[in-house]
Scaffold this motif. Structure first.
Motif, mmCIF file in Angstrom:
data_model
loop_
_atom_site.group_PDB
_atom_site.id
_atom_site.type_symbol
_atom_site.label_atom_id
_atom_site.label_comp_id
_atom_site.label_asym_id
_atom_site.label_seq_id
_atom_site.Cartn_x
_atom_site.Cartn_y
_atom_site.Cartn_z
ATOM 1 N N VAL A 164 1.100 -0.806 0.436
ATOM 2 C CA VAL A 164 0.270 0.080 -0.433
ATOM 3 C C VAL A 164 0.956 0.903 -0.032
ATOM 4 C CG1 VAL A 164 -1.868 1.332 1.409
ATOM 5 C CG2 VAL A 164 -2.424 -1.088 1.428
ATOM 6 N N THR A 165 0.235 2.454 -0.738
ATOM 7 C CA THR A 165 0.975 3.167 -0.737
ATOM 8 C C THR A 165 0.342 4.586 -1.236
ATOM 9 O OG1 THR A 165 2.592 2.619 -2.435
ATOM 10 C CG2 THR A 165 3.183 4.311 -2.291
ATOM 11 N N VAL A 166 0.689 5.373 -0.415
ATOM 12 C CA VAL A 166 -0.470 6.595 -0.224
ATOM 13 C C VAL A 166 0.425 7.667 -0.787
ATOM 14 C CG1 VAL A 166 -1.797 8.139 1.526
ATOM 15 C CG2 VAL A 166 -1.142 5.619 2.205
ATOM 16 N N ASP A 167 -0.390 8.174 -1.728
ATOM 17 C CA ASP A 167 0.068 9.583 -2.631
ATOM 18 C C ASP A 167 -1.244 10.652 -2.039
ATOM 19 O OD1 ASP A 167 1.013 11.155 -3.987
ATOM 20 O OD2 ASP A 167 1.042 9.672 -6.544
ATOM 21 N N GLY A 168 -0.570 11.731 -1.499
ATOM 22 C CA GLY A 168 -1.718 12.933 -0.996
ATOM 23 C C GLY A 168 -2.523 11.852 -0.419
ATOM 24 N N ASP A 169 -3.952 12.039 -1.188
ATOM 25 C CA ASP A 169 -5.036 11.163 -0.859
ATOM 26 C C ASP A 169 -5.281 9.766 -1.483
ATOM 27 O OD1 ASP A 169 -7.614 12.449 1.064
ATOM 28 O OD2 ASP A 169 -8.428 12.049 -0.947
ATOM 29 N N LYS A 170 -4.509 9.962 -2.549
ATOM 30 C CA LYS A 170 -4.408 8.907 -3.371
ATOM 31 C C LYS A 170 -4.164 7.153 -2.260
ATOM 32 C CE LYS A 170 -3.943 10.566 -7.992
ATOM 33 N NZ LYS A 170 -3.129 11.253 -9.427
ATOM 34 N N VAL A 171 -5.245 6.265 -2.321
ATOM 35 C CA VAL A 171 -4.376 4.805 -1.772
ATOM 36 C C VAL A 171 -4.388 4.467 -2.558
ATOM 37 C CG1 VAL A 171 -4.743 2.878 -0.415
ATOM 38 C CG2 VAL A 171 -5.866 5.325 0.056
ATOM 39 N N ILE A 172 -2.896 3.618 -2.936
ATOM 40 C CA ILE A 172 -2.591 3.164 -3.841
ATOM 41 C C ILE A 172 -1.514 1.537 -3.700
ATOM 42 C CG2 ILE A 172 -0.779 2.471 -6.249
ATOM 43 C CD1 ILE A 172 -1.297 6.106 -6.153
ATOM 44 N N VAL A 173 -2.939 0.132 -4.241
ATOM 45 C CA VAL A 173 -2.235 -0.970 -3.985
ATOM 46 C C VAL A 173 -1.545 -1.211 -5.505
ATOM 47 C CG1 VAL A 173 -3.744 -1.241 -2.041
ATOM 48 C CG2 VAL A 173 -4.040 -2.590 -4.885
ATOM 49 N N GLN A 174 -0.658 -2.628 -5.024
ATOM 50 C CA GLN A 174 0.566 -3.135 -5.956
ATOM 51 C C GLN A 174 0.413 -4.278 -5.540
ATOM 52 O OE1 GLN A 174 3.606 0.223 -6.758
ATOM 53 N NE2 GLN A 174 4.272 -1.881 -7.251
ATOM 54 N N GLU A 175 1.411 -5.453 -6.045
ATOM 55 C CA GLU A 175 1.560 -6.467 -5.771
ATOM 56 C C GLU A 175 3.168 -6.016 -5.129
ATOM 57 O OE1 GLU A 175 1.185 -10.184 -8.008
ATOM 58 O OE2 GLU A 175 -0.528 -10.533 -8.092
ATOM 59 N N ARG A 176 3.641 -6.872 -4.065
ATOM 60 C CA ARG A 176 4.672 -7.061 -3.465
ATOM 61 C C ARG A 176 5.513 -7.443 -4.472
ATOM 62 N NH1 ARG A 176 4.661 -6.861 2.817
ATOM 63 N NH2 ARG A 176 2.504 -5.547 3.091
ATOM 64 N N SER A 177 7.182 -7.144 -4.533
ATOM 65 C CA SER A 177 8.444 -7.951 -5.091
ATOM 66 C C SER A 177 8.806 -8.868 -4.241
ATOM 67 C CB SER A 177 9.387 -6.294 -6.040
ATOM 68 O OG SER A 177 9.552 -5.995 -4.483
ATOM 69 N N ALA A 178 8.639 -10.130 -5.375
ATOM 70 C CA ALA A 178 9.188 -11.392 -4.399
ATOM 71 C C ALA A 178 10.461 -11.132 -3.852
ATOM 72 C CB ALA A 178 8.903 -12.226 -5.453
#
Ligand code: FES
Length: 148
Positions: free
Chosen positions: A134-148
């Motif tokens: 999970v990354t928060v950029d300003g008001d945006k909550v962004i998800v992505q798969e974790r790198s292995a």
């Protein structure tokens, strides 16, 4: 030598002769399977996705969403801590359901239970839910798969 033994020998030789044929059929099939279902290390990870805004996710709040064609959930544990998981049970892959009254993710298939951190706390699941980054950029909550 009896007739029964001759048939048995013929069958044995037929089976022996079939081994190279089976190899000739299975080798290309295995190669094709690798092409269709490459190992995770060769797979292109799904792109990061904005799934919520901070303002719509109060502390203690939870939001369900789809990521990479799979059900997932976002949990805001505190002002600073936001977690995300795939909602796929680590036992046999059923979709887990959020039970707000117990504050757990529950698997309806065999009764598996996961806490708010995605940790397996009951039933047959052998490991925690798969966490997303999970990354928060300003008001945006962004998800992505974790790198292995
Ligand atoms: S698939 Fe979830 S507990 Fe079995």
């Amino acid at each position: 030598m009896s007739k029964k033994e001759q048939i048995s020998r013929r069958r044995f030789l037929t089976i022996l002769g079939g081994i190279p044929l089976a190899g000739a059929v299975l080798a290309p099939t295995a190669a094709m399977t690798q092409f269709l279902y490459p190992p995770a290390s060769l797979r292109t990870p799904p792109k990061p996705l904005q799934v919520a805004s901070l303002s719509e996710l109060p502390v203690g709040g939870l939001k369900e969403f789809e990521y990479n064609d799979a059900p997932a959930a976002l949990v805001r544990k505190s002002e600073q801590e936001i977690l995300a998981f795939y909602r796929k049970c680590t036992h046999l892959g059923c979709t887990v359901i959020w039970k707000p009254e117990d504050k757990i993710f529950f698997c309806p298939c065999h009764g598996g239970k996961f806490d708010l951190d995605g940790k397996n706390i009951g039933g047959p699941p052998p490991k925690p839910l798969i966490a997303l980054q999970v990354t928060v950029d300003g008001d945006k909550v962004i998800v992505q798969e974790r790198s292995a």
